[in-house]
Design an enzyme around this catalytic site. Structure first.
Site, PDB file in Angstrom:
ATOM      1  N   LYS A   9     -27.855  46.862  22.472  1.00  0.00           N
ATOM      2  CA  LYS A   9     -28.636  46.332  23.591  1.00  0.00           C
ATOM      3  C   LYS A   9     -29.055  47.461  24.543  1.00  0.00           C
ATOM      4  O   LYS A   9     -30.224  47.583  24.908  1.00  0.00           O
ATOM      5  CB  LYS A   9     -27.795  45.299  24.344  1.00  0.00           C
ATOM      6  CG  LYS A   9     -28.573  44.413  25.277  1.00  0.00           C
ATOM      7  CD  LYS A   9     -27.649  43.420  25.974  1.00  0.00           C
ATOM      8  CE  LYS A   9     -27.161  42.337  25.027  1.00  0.00           C
ATOM      9  NZ  LYS A   9     -26.118  41.497  25.624  1.00  0.00           N
ATOM     10  N   ARG A  33     -24.013  43.278  31.529  1.00  0.00           N
ATOM     11  CA  ARG A  33     -24.145  42.729  30.178  1.00  0.00           C
ATOM     12  C   ARG A  33     -23.345  43.522  29.160  1.00  0.00           C
ATOM     13  O   ARG A  33     -23.162  44.722  29.289  1.00  0.00           O
ATOM     14  CB  ARG A  33     -25.629  42.737  29.769  1.00  0.00           C
ATOM     15  CG  ARG A  33     -26.550  42.179  30.823  1.00  0.00           C
ATOM     16  CD  ARG A  33     -28.007  42.373  30.488  1.00  0.00           C
ATOM     17  NE  ARG A  33     -28.408  41.676  29.282  1.00  0.00           N
ATOM     18  CZ  ARG A  33     -29.601  41.803  28.721  1.00  0.00           C
ATOM     19  NH1 ARG A  33     -30.502  42.647  29.248  1.00  0.00           N
ATOM     20  NH2 ARG A  33     -29.903  41.122  27.642  1.00  0.00           N
ATOM     21  N   GLY A  74     -23.555  36.200  21.603  1.00  0.00           N
ATOM     22  CA  GLY A  74     -22.775  35.215  22.349  1.00  0.00           C
ATOM     23  C   GLY A  74     -21.270  35.428  22.301  1.00  0.00           C
ATOM     24  O   GLY A  74     -20.521  34.609  22.807  1.00  0.00           O
ATOM     25  N   MET A 101     -19.433  38.116  23.504  1.00  0.00           N
ATOM     26  CA  MET A 101     -18.820  38.741  24.674  1.00  0.00           C
ATOM     27  C   MET A 101     -19.510  38.212  25.929  1.00  0.00           C
ATOM     28  O   MET A 101     -20.183  37.200  25.879  1.00  0.00           O
ATOM     29  CB  MET A 101     -18.871  40.242  24.530  1.00  0.00           C
ATOM     30  CG  MET A 101     -17.961  40.702  23.405  1.00  0.00           C
ATOM     31  SD  MET A 101     -17.994  42.453  23.125  1.00  0.00           S
ATOM     32  CE  MET A 101     -19.702  42.727  22.775  1.00  0.00           C
ATOM     33  N   ARG A 151     -34.332  43.801  19.524  1.00  0.00           N
ATOM     34  CA  ARG A 151     -33.618  44.420  18.410  1.00  0.00           C
ATOM     35  C   ARG A 151     -34.344  44.050  17.114  1.00  0.00           C
ATOM     36  O   ARG A 151     -35.139  43.117  17.082  1.00  0.00           O
ATOM     37  CB  ARG A 151     -32.161  43.969  18.354  1.00  0.00           C
ATOM     38  CG  ARG A 151     -32.030  42.532  17.938  1.00  0.00           C
ATOM     39  CD  ARG A 151     -30.642  41.992  18.068  1.00  0.00           C
ATOM     40  NE  ARG A 151     -30.797  40.563  18.263  1.00  0.00           N
ATOM     41  CZ  ARG A 151     -29.943  39.764  18.828  1.00  0.00           C
ATOM     42  NH1 ARG A 151     -28.841  40.248  19.342  1.00  0.00           N
ATOM     43  NH2 ARG A 151     -30.176  38.493  18.943  1.00  0.00           N
ATOM     44  N   HIS A 185      -8.537  32.252  -5.280  1.00  0.00           N
ATOM     45  CA  HIS A 185      -8.665  32.259  -6.736  1.00  0.00           C
ATOM     46  C   HIS A 185      -9.958  31.588  -7.175  1.00  0.00           C
ATOM     47  O   HIS A 185     -10.737  32.127  -7.968  1.00  0.00           O
ATOM     48  CB  HIS A 185      -7.454  31.540  -7.352  1.00  0.00           C
ATOM     49  CG  HIS A 185      -7.536  31.375  -8.841  1.00  0.00           C
ATOM     50  ND1 HIS A 185      -8.105  30.271  -9.439  1.00  0.00           N
ATOM     51  CD2 HIS A 185      -7.160  32.193  -9.845  1.00  0.00           C
ATOM     52  CE1 HIS A 185      -8.048  30.408 -10.753  1.00  0.00           C
ATOM     53  NE2 HIS A 185      -7.478  31.571 -11.031  1.00  0.00           N
ATOM     54  N   GLU A 245     -15.780  53.507 -24.199  1.00  0.00           N
ATOM     55  CA  GLU A 245     -15.098  52.429 -23.491  1.00  0.00           C
ATOM     56  C   GLU A 245     -13.590  52.582 -23.499  1.00  0.00           C
ATOM     57  O   GLU A 245     -12.871  51.664 -23.135  1.00  0.00           O
ATOM     58  CB  GLU A 245     -15.510  51.067 -24.057  1.00  0.00           C
ATOM     59  CG  GLU A 245     -15.316  50.924 -25.544  1.00  0.00           C
ATOM     60  CD  GLU A 245     -15.751  49.564 -26.069  1.00  0.00           C
ATOM     61  OE1 GLU A 245     -15.838  48.607 -25.294  1.00  0.00           O
ATOM     62  OE2 GLU A 245     -16.011  49.467 -27.284  1.00  0.00           O
ATOM     63  N   SER A 253     -23.199  54.418 -25.132  1.00  0.00           N
ATOM     64  CA  SER A 253     -23.367  53.277 -24.250  1.00  0.00           C
ATOM     65  C   SER A 253     -22.016  53.044 -23.587  1.00  0.00           C
ATOM     66  O   SER A 253     -20.999  52.873 -24.269  1.00  0.00           O
ATOM     67  CB  SER A 253     -23.791  52.044 -25.041  1.00  0.00           C
ATOM     68  OG  SER A 253     -23.873  50.938 -24.163  1.00  0.00           O
ATOM     69  N   GLY A 278     -19.217  51.240 -22.114  1.00  0.00           N
ATOM     70  CA  GLY A 278     -18.724  49.860 -22.071  1.00  0.00           C
ATOM     71  C   GLY A 278     -17.780  49.756 -20.881  1.00  0.00           C
ATOM     72  O   GLY A 278     -16.572  49.896 -21.007  1.00  0.00           O
ATOM     73  N   CYS A 305     -23.569  49.123 -20.832  1.00  0.00           N
ATOM     74  CA  CYS A 305     -23.760  47.739 -21.249  1.00  0.00           C
ATOM     75  C   CYS A 305     -22.677  46.811 -20.722  1.00  0.00           C
ATOM     76  O   CYS A 305     -22.606  45.654 -21.100  1.00  0.00           O
ATOM     77  CB  CYS A 305     -23.873  47.625 -22.763  1.00  0.00           C
ATOM     78  SG  CYS A 305     -22.355  48.119 -23.595  1.00  0.00           S
ATOM     79  N   TYR A 355     -30.454  54.284 -18.938  1.00  0.00           N
ATOM     80  CA  TYR A 355     -30.752  52.856 -18.743  1.00  0.00           C
ATOM     81  C   TYR A 355     -29.482  52.086 -18.423  1.00  0.00           C
ATOM     82  O   TYR A 355     -28.371  52.565 -18.650  1.00  0.00           O
ATOM     83  CB  TYR A 355     -31.438  52.268 -19.979  1.00  0.00           C
ATOM     84  CG  TYR A 355     -30.543  52.148 -21.193  1.00  0.00           C
ATOM     85  CD1 TYR A 355     -29.752  51.014 -21.380  1.00  0.00           C
ATOM     86  CD2 TYR A 355     -30.470  53.162 -22.149  1.00  0.00           C
ATOM     87  CE1 TYR A 355     -28.909  50.904 -22.473  1.00  0.00           C
ATOM     88  CE2 TYR A 355     -29.635  53.066 -23.238  1.00  0.00           C
ATOM     89  CZ  TYR A 355     -28.853  51.937 -23.405  1.00  0.00           C
ATOM     90  OH  TYR A 355     -28.019  51.834 -24.480  1.00  0.00           O
TER      91      TYR A 355
HETATM   92  P1  ADP Z   1     -26.134  37.906  24.840  1.00  0.00           P
HETATM   93  O1  ADP Z   1     -25.762  39.210  24.231  1.00  0.00           O
HETATM   94  O2  ADP Z   1     -25.096  36.867  24.684  1.00  0.00           O
HETATM   95  O3  ADP Z   1     -27.507  37.476  24.443  1.00  0.00           O
HETATM   96  P2  ADP Z   1     -27.250  38.921  27.291  1.00  0.00           P
HETATM   97  O4  ADP Z   1     -26.629  40.126  27.868  1.00  0.00           O
HETATM   98  O5  ADP Z   1     -28.471  39.132  26.528  1.00  0.00           O
HETATM   99  O6  ADP Z   1     -26.151  38.158  26.433  1.00  0.00           O
HETATM  100  O7  ADP Z   1     -27.503  37.925  28.483  1.00  0.00           O
HETATM  101  C1  ADP Z   1     -27.764  36.564  28.309  1.00  0.00           C
HETATM  102  C2  ADP Z   1     -28.969  36.151  29.112  1.00  0.00           C
HETATM  103  O8  ADP Z   1     -28.844  36.545  30.465  1.00  0.00           O
HETATM  104  C3  ADP Z   1     -30.231  36.808  28.662  1.00  0.00           C
HETATM  105  O9  ADP Z   1     -30.776  36.092  27.603  1.00  0.00           O
HETATM  106  C4  ADP Z   1     -31.114  36.733  29.864  1.00  0.00           C
HETATM  107  O10 ADP Z   1     -31.828  35.542  29.900  1.00  0.00           O
HETATM  108  C5  ADP Z   1     -30.135  36.765  31.005  1.00  0.00           C
HETATM  109  N1  ADP Z   1     -30.244  38.093  31.621  1.00  0.00           N
HETATM  110  C6  ADP Z   1     -29.737  39.237  31.179  1.00  0.00           C
HETATM  111  N2  ADP Z   1     -30.103  40.268  31.958  1.00  0.00           N
HETATM  112  C7  ADP Z   1     -30.863  39.757  32.929  1.00  0.00           C
HETATM  113  C8  ADP Z   1     -31.574  40.312  34.050  1.00  0.00           C
HETATM  114  N3  ADP Z   1     -31.562  41.617  34.308  1.00  0.00           N
HETATM  115  N4  ADP Z   1     -32.268  39.476  34.827  1.00  0.00           N
HETATM  116  C9  ADP Z   1     -32.286  38.148  34.553  1.00  0.00           C
HETATM  117  N5  ADP Z   1     -31.668  37.562  33.528  1.00  0.00           N
HETATM  118  C10 ADP Z   1     -30.956  38.349  32.728  1.00  0.00           C
HETATM  119 MG    MG Z   2     -15.704  46.498 -25.317  1.00  0.00          MG
HETATM  120 MG    MG Z   3     -29.109  38.446  24.588  1.00  0.00          MG
END
Ligand code: ADP
Ligand code: MG
Ligand code: MG
Length: 886
Positions: free
Chosen positions: A22, A91, A100, A102, A332, A445, A749, A768, A770, A836, A856
């Site tokens: 990020k 962030r 989502g 952290m 990303r 298994h 082989e 070949s 094996g 093979c 091959y």
């Molecule tokens: P995640 O990695 O879970 O997507 P983010 O760090 O992207 O978490 O933050 C979640 C949301 O918080 C983002 O989708 C964005 O809408 C909001 N957010 C993050 N940074 C800012 C900012 N500088 N201003 C306003 N909203 C923000």
């Molecule tokens: Mg054999």
């Molecule tokens: Mg995000």
């Protein structure tokens, strides 16, 4: 002193290790001149130091403060300024995206004083109090673990009494008071008013969230190392919740499900990021934004085009619009399905954004294999009965059976349902269309064995209560009895009652020649990328095929020859009786008569096979398995003879057979009288096979064909074994008129064959590898025994990450391969070397074979396209092909 903090203008996308994905991508967007609110990123180094010692590294807070002051100066706003406060977002984000998992805390900097300044400056009192209550909630939860429900409960109560326009400023101010009380009650002190203290506590909380339970679970599942740590990005807030001309959204530059071009996403008016997740109001498709705010919409599309050109790949973005002004908050290279991966790679090549070589590296053989499986038509599928772990892909429909015996005797397709499987279930797994278990994951298994044999498998469906004794399982109060029809999806893990219609994969239909490449964008993409793979690859791809039907299928799928034709399949069925005659013969004349009877049958098989592969090499392996495999099993014969005797009848032929089985019985048949040993010990056997092949080739030549047979001797350990067989073969070949030149080569082989490859090459025109037997004999693994018994435990304990029968053990077996190639070619520079074993169809192993200089690979017919793609990728990635062959 190490540097722990990087302003966005100091970083770039190459530094994801240090700045997290990020942070690195925010820096990259800043460099591109895109509208990103100013900010900085605290490195993963700082996080690792914090997690190791429990305290931030020396000087970290001072460094953060110094960077903060730069931002304040740039914006001419200050954190904690009661007149017009700067607010911050804090962030999380490590090297690998963990959506989502952290924490993020927004609106840092609000307190009892600055909330008034925010209200005055924005002219929106409700907005200011709403932001304050959001801060207390997020901060309380993330920094101190205050349960979110406590806040949500109060918020819901206020919303319920509010008018149609939502809560008033007064209501929100009162709500903030309530929130502060909840905070104090849980935490033991008041909500911290000092903005800098809020900031530092938030940074620490983000560091700590690396070790949260859900983050750990996610990492284990995605195989992300546990010790990387997260970076922390601190940036100025922008506000999507400032009224109808504000909002927030997410978008993809192409459809991540299908790869279709266009802009895909969701938008929410008058909202901040976390509202989208909370699902308070429904988002609208991004195309609505074009109507709501055309200027921002067009700017966004422009930016997304810029990003796609810059990253040269599908990107996803998060953005916020504050009073008609667009801000980029994240980007990303986006995740995508296997289908989208092919479509996007082909399109990017078409658009000239990437070279054809690079497009090839954006897709994998595993993805292509996945696309070749039939799939359930999820559009018409009902709600699933339960969901387990998709352990081995495919779509299987069948009647429920609960044990191996029922599976092997049933008419029509069955699904074997077991709490878990063990080696006793093997016959049932082979007979079933699919396997379903209630316990165990991807390394159980059931999963390992099913994947090994390409059987659809769903495991660990723990909603199923399975009662094998009663012959039923229950899910909730639904009882499913033996004989009922169910459908299981080995990719998604879904389980349905009844028959869900499955569709053959369009990719498989295209590859089988049933669909034109233009049929749909996915098929067109596969066509294009495979064509390029064929252009650049240096590895040939042949097939393991024993029958004319297999040979024709393999040829349609792009095989350029047969790398392994197993002749033992030609000794089964009605011909078994002839083999019995051969084994039972005790005078040379009887042996000769038995062989004479087999010869025309073999010859006819070879004629057809050579016709199917006309103009291409067909490598025929002389008989390999121990002879007693062609006799009835010992237990069965013993019983038959005993029954006959008990009835006072003459067991006749059975008694003779039983004696023969006893005579040929071996404790370790895999290491016993088989392969070349058999050829040397059973006079005339190999000579018959060689003659049959030569006569078949001669017949093909007479009818205008172009047969290219090769003779391959199995299980050689010493050059003298091969020399003896080769001498005999040459004698026989010289006797057949009109046959083309037929080279004699050998399988490598056994470890001894690899170790003495230099000597063996003096007698062998080709090698070949094996790798199935070579893996067995190098590891001293009996595959039939070990895969079901202790492999799951080995995999779970990480002794190997994947079975050495699935993906070549490069370190051990691979070393023998390299040695054999090098020493074989030292003796005979023009020596052709192929492989093979089943590894010939495994993408990772193929990369190794390409690097080892093989000519091959040969694999099962349906893996041929996968091997072509993987061989193309290997050629591009080995870097020797640098031409832009777009
Ligand atoms: P995640 O990695 O879970 O997507 P983010 O760090 O992207 O978490 O933050 C979640 C949301 O918080 C983002 O989708 C964005 O809408 C909001 N957010 C993050 N940074 C800012 C900012 N500088 N201003 C306003 N909203 C923000
Ligand atoms: Mg054999
Ligand atoms: Mg995000």
């Amino acid at each position: 002193m190490p540097k722990y903090v990087y302003d966005f203008i100091e970083g770039d996308r190459s530094r994801a290790d240090l700045l997290g994905g990020k942070g690195a991508n925010l820096a990259e967007m800043t460099r591109l001149g895109l509208p990103v609110p100013p900010g900085f990123t605290v490195t993963t180094d700082a996080c690792r130091a914090f997690l190791a010692t429990g305290a931030p590294p020396d000087g970290l807070y001072e460094e953060i403060n110094a960077h903060l002051r730069q931002i304040e100066a740039r914006l001419d706003r200050w954190l904690g300024d009661p007149a017009d406060p700067l607010l911050l977002a804090v962030r999380s984000g490590g090297r690998y995206s963990m959506p989502g998992m952290m924490e993020t805390i927004l609106d840092i900097g609000l307190n009892d004083a600055t909330v008034a300044g925010l209200a005055a400056h924005s002219g929106d009192e409700r907005f200011a109090w709403d932001s304050y209550r959001r801060l207390i909630q997020m901060f309380g939860r993330t920094v101190h673990g205050v349960p979110a429900e406590e806040f949500e409960h109060e918020l819901a109560a206020v919303r319920a009494t509010a008018g149609p326009g939502g809560p008033s400023a007064e209501q929100l101010r009162d709500l903030v008071d309530t929130y502060k009380k909840i905070f104090a009650r849980h935490v033991g002190h008041d909500f911290p008013q000092a903005p800098h203290e809020q900031l530092f506590l938030a940074v620490r909380a983000v560091f700590s969230s690396w070790h949260s339970e859900r983050a750990r679970v996610y990492r284990r599942q995605e195989r992300i190392p546990d010790d990387l740590g997260t970076a922390v990005t601190v940036m100025a807030m922008v506000f999507g919740n400032l009224g109808p001309d504000s909002g927030t959204g997410v978008a993809f530059t192409r459809d991540p499900a299908t790869g279709a071009p266009g802009v895909y996403g969701d938008y929410l008016t008058d909202a901040q990021g976390e509202d989208v997740v909370a699902g308070i109001r429904n988002t609208v498709p991004l195309t609505e934004l074009e109507r709501l705010d055309p200027a921002s919409y067009h700017r966004l599309r422009q930016i997304m085009a810029t990003l796609e050109r810059h990253y040269r790949d599908l990107c996803d973005v998060e953005f916020t619009i504050e009073r008609g002004r667009l801000w980029m908050l994240q980007t990303r290279v986006g995740k995508r399905t296997a289908a989208a991966a092919f479509v996007i790679a082909a399109q990017l090549a078409e658009e000239g954004l990437v070279t054809a070589d690079e497009a090839l590296t954006r897709v994998t053989g595993a993805q292509l294999a996945h696309l070749m499986f039939p799939a359930f038509d999820t559009a018409v599928a009902p709600a699933p009965l339960a969901v387990g772990v998709g352990a081995s892909p495919g779509a299987a429909v069948g009647r429920v059976v609960f044990d191996s015996a029922a599976a092997t005797t049933a008419d029509g397709p069955v699904i074997l349902v077991r709490p878990e499987t063990n080696p006793d279930d093997l016959p049932g797994m082979i007979a079933a269309a699919g396997v379903l278990t209630s316990r165990g994951g991807k390394t159980s298994h059931a999963a390992v064995v099913a994947r090994g044999m390409g059987r659809t498998c769903v495991c660990g469906a723990d909603a199923l209560r399975i009662d094998v004794e009663r012959g039923e399982f229950t899910v909730g109060d639904r009882v499913v009895r033996a004989g009922e029809l169910i459908s299981i999806d080995g990719t998604s893990g879904r389980i349905w009652l009844g028959e869900v219609p499955a569709q053959p994969s369009p990719v498989a239909r295209y590859l089988a020649g049933e669909l034109r490449p233009e049929a749909d964008p996915l098929v067109a993409a596969v066509h294009r990328l495979l064509a390029h793979a064929d252009l650049v690859r240096r590895l040939g791809v042949r097939a393991n095929a024993d029958t004319p039907a297999d040979a024709r299928r393999a040829r349609r799928l792009g095989a350029t020859g047969i790398g392994l034709c197993r002749t033992e399949h030609m000794f089964l069925g009605e011909r078994r009786a002839l083999v019995e005659r051969l084994i039972l013969a005790d005078r040379p004349a009887e042996v000769a008569a038995a062989l004479d009877a087999l010869l025309p049958l073999q010859r006819a098989d070879f004629v057809e096979l050579l016709a199917a592969m006309d103009g291409l090499p067909v490598t025929v392996r002389l008989l390999d398995p121990p002879l007693h495999e062609f006799l009835p099993p010992l237990a069965e014969l013993t019983a038959r003879v005993a029954v006959a005797r008990a009835r006072g009848e003459d067991p006749g032929r059975d008694a003779t057979l039983l004696a023969a089985v006893r005579r040929t019985h071996e404790a370790n048949p895999m290491l016993g009288l088989r392969g070349v040993r058999l050829g040397l010990l059973v006079p005339g056997l190999f000579a018959m096979q060689v003659r049959a092949l030569a006569e078949a080739a001669a017949q093909r030549v007479r009818s205008g064909g172009d047969p290219r047979p090769e003779i391959m001797v199995p299980l050689v350990g010493d050059v003298r074994e091969l020399a003896a067989v080769a001498d005999e073969a040459r004698r026989v070949l010289a006797e057949v008129d009109g046959a083309p030149e037929i080279p004699v080569g050998t399988m490598i082989e056994t470890p001894r064959a690899a170790l003495t490859a230099g000597e063996i090459a003096a007698e062998a025109r080709f090698f070949s590898l094996g790798t199935n037997d070579l893996t067995q004999t190098t590891w001293a693994f009996s595959r039939d025994d070990v895969e079901g018994s202790f492999f799951p435990a080995y995999l779970a304990r990480g002794i190997f990450p994947v079975s050495p029968f699935e993906s070549l053990d490069v370190t051990g077996v691979g070393r023998l391969v390299r040695l054999a190639v090098a020493e074989g070619r030292a003796t005979r520079p023009e020596l052709t070397v192929g492989v093979c074993g089943e590894h010939g169809g495994d993408p990772d192993s193929i990369a190794f074979f390409a690097a080892a200089g093989l000519d091959y690979v040969s694999c099962s017919p349906y893996r041929v396209p996968v091997a072509r793609l993987a061989a193309g990728r290997a050629a591009v990635e080995s870097g020797t092909d640098t031409s832009d062959s777009r």
